[in-house]
Every structure is written in structure tokens, then in C-alpha cells.
Design an enzyme around this catalytic site. Structure first.
Site, PDB file in Angstrom:
ATOM      1  N   GLY A  92       0.826  -1.208   0.000  1.00 42.36           N
ATOM      2  CA  GLY A  92       0.000   0.000   0.000  1.00 42.36           C
ATOM      3  C   GLY A  92       0.854   1.249   0.000  1.00 42.36           C
ATOM      4  O   GLY A  92       2.087   1.192   0.073  1.00 42.36           O
ATOM      5  N   SER A  93       0.186   2.399  -0.081  1.00 41.48           N
ATOM      6  CA  SER A  93       0.887   3.681  -0.112  1.00 41.48           C
ATOM      7  C   SER A  93      -0.011   4.759   0.478  1.00 41.48           C
ATOM      8  O   SER A  93      -1.165   4.497   0.846  1.00 41.48           O
ATOM      9  CB  SER A  93       1.266   4.047  -1.554  1.00 41.48           C
ATOM     10  OG  SER A  93       0.102   4.188  -2.353  1.00 41.48           O
ATOM     11  N   GLY A  94       0.526   5.983   0.568  1.00 41.00           N
ATOM     12  CA  GLY A  94      -0.269   7.102   1.046  1.00 41.00           C
ATOM     13  C   GLY A  94      -0.612   7.039   2.521  1.00 41.00           C
ATOM     14  O   GLY A  94      -1.578   7.669   2.958  1.00 41.00           O
ATOM     15  N   SER A  95       0.160   6.282   3.300  1.00 37.66           N
ATOM     16  CA  SER A  95      -0.075   6.093   4.739  1.00 37.66           C
ATOM     17  C   SER A  95      -1.405   5.413   5.040  1.00 37.66           C
ATOM     18  O   SER A  95      -1.906   5.482   6.165  1.00 37.66           O
ATOM     19  CB  SER A  95      -0.006   7.437   5.496  1.00 37.66           C
ATOM     20  OG  SER A  95       1.285   7.972   5.443  1.00 37.66           O
ATOM     21  N   GLY A 142      -3.735   2.837   6.308  1.00 35.86           N
ATOM     22  CA  GLY A 142      -3.611   1.757   7.284  1.00 35.86           C
ATOM     23  C   GLY A 142      -2.417   1.871   8.205  1.00 35.86           C
ATOM     24  O   GLY A 142      -2.162   0.968   9.005  1.00 35.86           O
ATOM     25  N   ARG A 161       8.794   5.129  -7.692  1.00 40.65           N
ATOM     26  CA  ARG A 161       8.067   6.016  -8.610  1.00 40.65           C
ATOM     27  C   ARG A 161       8.307   7.456  -8.193  1.00 40.65           C
ATOM     28  O   ARG A 161       8.894   7.728  -7.141  1.00 40.65           O
ATOM     29  CB  ARG A 161       6.568   5.694  -8.626  1.00 40.65           C
ATOM     30  CG  ARG A 161       5.935   5.400  -7.268  1.00 40.65           C
ATOM     31  CD  ARG A 161       5.532   6.614  -6.496  1.00 40.65           C
ATOM     32  NE  ARG A 161       4.941   6.298  -5.203  1.00 40.65           N
ATOM     33  CZ  ARG A 161       4.792   7.165  -4.229  1.00 40.65           C
ATOM     34  NH1 ARG A 161       5.228   8.399  -4.379  1.00 40.65           N
ATOM     35  NH2 ARG A 161       4.248   6.832  -3.079  1.00 40.65           N
TER      36      ARG A 161
END
Length: 406
Positions: free
Chosen positions: A156-159, A161, A281
Site C-alpha cells: 500500500g501507499s499514502g499512509s 492503514g 516512482r
């Protein structure tokens, strides 16, 4: 002669998606977005750019669609501004013999546990960590590492969880949440339990094997990790900058990266720079805007040049201090109104004011990047002046949120 097209696999509703579309157009390319749901990207309709609905989780479907497009267009390159499909992009590029990232390296990097293992084997400084698949694993791992710990999904990404668990109650609560979320998917639950590395937060923007810039970032209140402000360049000594740059390049070697963009997150602890995460990325918006304001360097355009096989130019052309403030609501409810953008944009030194939401939008905070409702960017020749400009502009922006009725 067939028109040259750039294939964009998915986009990004609030991030770099629009930047890639516009940069492609400036380079004389015809951008075509392949998406499972093109309607989620408002900018596609606004820019009147071509979009095709296709299952972007299905590699064969993407190959078939790209082959079909190849009968009409000269496909100059394939890329994406969205993390989850970047490994797929690598596979597409390999299939069509186009320049692109190494899919296996990207997949290993996006698996945060595999990433940690490879970095550990290379002796790169990072927090203690354990992989857990159930509540008992989480509890024993946290006991071994010592509270407080960070709990997060292994992918996952974007914090999303990600939470700081300061005591056993918070640990149990977030474990239950993550296991509940994971049960929705077919794969077994995988949770990373990590030592909480405390210290200033930095991240490095990299293209190829060159560190372009190092940002300083500030988060909102714990236990979540929502970035509220970041500044480029970070106020570092030459020795500190060199240390972060050296560790960054060591990370790329350990993970077999080094083609195209990457961004690496750090905490500066008493041991020096400790790696929090390597992302294979380009950093999300408004990172590229800050790079352009600070150094006169358009990273999105230069990335596309690499993708289509052209020679890129990473030469810095100017030197300013740029900073962004992320607008984050402090409550849930219905957004009645949001304004002040035109007044804020008129402040000298403000480069951009952008709202991600419209009035009447329901606000339900998640404790991650999805909470952001806009940003303000400012730049000037000095750190103090940039901060003052940013603060003046932000104070002109206001909104009203009515709590949901029980």
C-alpha cells in the site's frame, strides 16, 4: 505517419495524473489513459483527452488493448502515475520492447516486507521490524520490539492503514482493523510491525542514479501520519545531505532499482538517516511542482522523455525555497463551503492554490492521504520569506463543515 501516443495506465485523481497528461501534450504526444474507471479522473474530461475502459489488473487485457491501439498509433511509451500498476507497466514495456522499469524489482519494492529484507541484507539502517499474520504475531512482535510501534499493511501507499500504536489497547484496536480489512481480499493478511523511528522526516527525490532534491516534511497529529507541510530544499548541512544521498543510492542498489524515478523516506535519528520506505516512482503532487519552482526542473516531463527513449536533462536552472501546505479538515461532516482560493492565489509568491473537493462533499477522515482537501504552494529566494508567504495565503482560506446528523 501515425500519431505518437503515450499510454498512461490509470491516472491519479489528486496527484500527478494531470501533470503527466499536460506534459505529454507539450511534448507533442497524444496521451491515452487506460483505466478500470476513467470517470474517477475529472481532468480527463476537462482536458478532453482520450480514455479507454479496461481491466488494469488484467495484464492480458492491457496487452490486447495496447496491441489494438498500436494499429492506429505509434506507441512511443507506456507509463503511470499510480503505484499499484507500476509493476504492470514494467511488464507491458517489456512485452512491447519499450523503455520501462524492471517489473520484478518494482514488485519486490512494493512488498514492504521483501523490501525490508533486501535493505537489511545490504546493511542499510532502518527500524527493527517483524511480519505478522494474526493478532498473536502482532502482540509478540510488538513485545520484542517494544512499544510504541508502527503497524501497517505490508502493501500500500499514502499512509493508508499506517498507525502509531502507543499502548496495548491501541495495538489491539488497530490489529483488529487491519485484519478485518485484509479479510476482504483473497490473500492472507500480512502486517508489518515496526519500531517507531523518531526524528525529523525527510524524503529524497531521485531520477536514475541522481538525487535531485531532499525535502523536509511535517506531519499532523499522531497516531496517524498525514503530511501537513513540506519544504524543498531541506535545511541540511552538506554532511547531512551527503549522508542521505549516499544511503539513497545504496537503497537503489539493494533493490535493483535505478531506472527512472524513485523517492525514499527517512527519519533522522540519533544514528543518522534511517530508511522508512523506498517508493519506486515519482513523489506525488505537489512534489514535482516544488522541484520545478526550486530548481526549474520538470521531473514529469523528464520522466516521459526517458519513457519514450529520448535523452533527458536533469540540469538545475535556478535556486529558490519552495514549500507546500496541505489542507486537512479537523472534523467529519458535510462540507458546506470552501473559499479564499482566489485571495490566497493573489498573495505575491504564491505559485498554486488547489482544492480537491467541491462544496456539499461528505468529509470522512481516514487518517491518511485521502484526508487532504487541497494545497497551497509558495516560493521565494529565502526560507523565512517562503514560510511567511505560505502562512499569509493559508490564513485567507476557510471552510465550514456541518457534523453528520446522528
Amino acid at each position: 505517419m501515425a500519431r505518437r501516443a503515450l499510454i498512461l495506465v490509470e491516472g491519479h485523481p489528486r496527484g500527478n495524473g494531470l501533470l503527466y497528461v499536460k506534459a505529454a501534450q507539450r511534448l507533442g504526444l497524444h496521451p491515452i489513459t487506460l483505466s478500470a474507471d476513467p470517470a474517477r479522473y475529472d481532468y480527463l474530461a476537462a482536458e478532453r483527452t482520450e480514455a479507454i475502459r479496461v481491466d488494469t489488473d488484467n495484464l492480458d487485457a492491457l496487452i490486447q488493448e495496447c496491441s489494438r491501439l498500436g494499429a492506429t498509433y505509434d506507441i512511443a511509451g507506456i507509463t503511470s502515475a499510480w503505484d499499484p500498476v507500476y509493476a504492470t507497466v514494467g511488464k507491458l514495456c517489456e512485452h512491447f520492447s519499450l523503455p520501462g522499469p524492471n517489473a520484478a524489482s518494482v514488485e519486490r519494492c512494493c512488498d514492504k516486507f521483501a523490501q525490508r529484507q533486501l535493505l537489511a541484507e545490504a546493511g542499510i539502517p532502518m527500524p527493527a521490524y517483524r511480519l505478522a499474520t494474526n493478532a498473536m504475531d502482532v502482540e509478540s512482535s510488538a513485545a520484542e520490539i517494544g512499544l510504541p510501534v508502527i503497524l501497517k499493511p505490508a502493501e500500500g501507499s499514502g499512509s493508508v492503514g499506517v498507525r502509531l500504536c502507543r499502548n496495548v489497547d491501541e495495538l489491539a484496536e488497530h490489529t483488529a482493523y487491519l485484519l478485518g480489512e485484509q479479510r476482504i481480499s483473497e490473500s492472507p493478511p500480512r502486517i508489518l510491525v515496526e519500531e517507531f523511528a523518531q526524528g525529523p522526516y525527510y524524503y529524497a527525490d531521485i531520477m536514475g542514479d541522481e538525487v535531485i532534491g531532499i525535502y523536509a516534511g511535517e506531519f499532523g497529529p499522531q497516531p496517524r501520519f498525514v503530511l501537513r507541510e513540506f519544504t524543498l530544499p531541506a535545511l541540511l548541512t552538506d554532511e547531512e545531505h551527503e549522508s542521505i544521498a549516499d544511503v539513497s543510492l545504496s537503497c537503489l542498489r539493494a533493490l535493483s532499482l535505478g531506472w527512472g524515478p524513485a523517492c525514499i523516506e527517512f527519519r533522522w535519528t540519533k544514528l543518522g538517516p534511517v530508511v522508512i520506505e523506498v517508493n519506486p516512482r515519482l513523489a506525488g503532487a505537489p512534489g514535482p511542482q516544488l522541484v520545478q519552482l526550486t530548481y526549474g526542473l520538470d521531473l514529469v516531463t523528464e520522466h516521459i522523455k526517458l519513457v519514450i527513449g529520448d535523452e533527458w536533462n536533469l540540469r538545475r536552472r535556478q535556486s529558490q525555497i519552495a514549500a507546500a501546505r496541505i489542507l486537512v479538515p479537523d472534523r467529519d461532516g458535510n462540507l458546506d463551503w470552501i473559499d479564499g482560493d482566489s485571495q490566497a492565489a493573489a498573495v505575491p509568491g504564491v505559485a498554486e492554490v488547489k482544492f480537491y473537493v467541491e462544496p456539499k462533499t461528505p468529509i470522512v477522515r481516514k487518517g491518511d492521504v485521502r484526508d487532504c482537501i487541497g494545497h497551497v504552494i509558495a516560493a521565494s529566494p529565502s526560507f523565512a520569506e517562503t514560510k511567511a508567504i505560505l502562512q499569509r495565503a493559508v490564513e485567507l482560506i476557510d471552510w465550514s463543515i456541518t457534523p453528520f446528523q446522528p
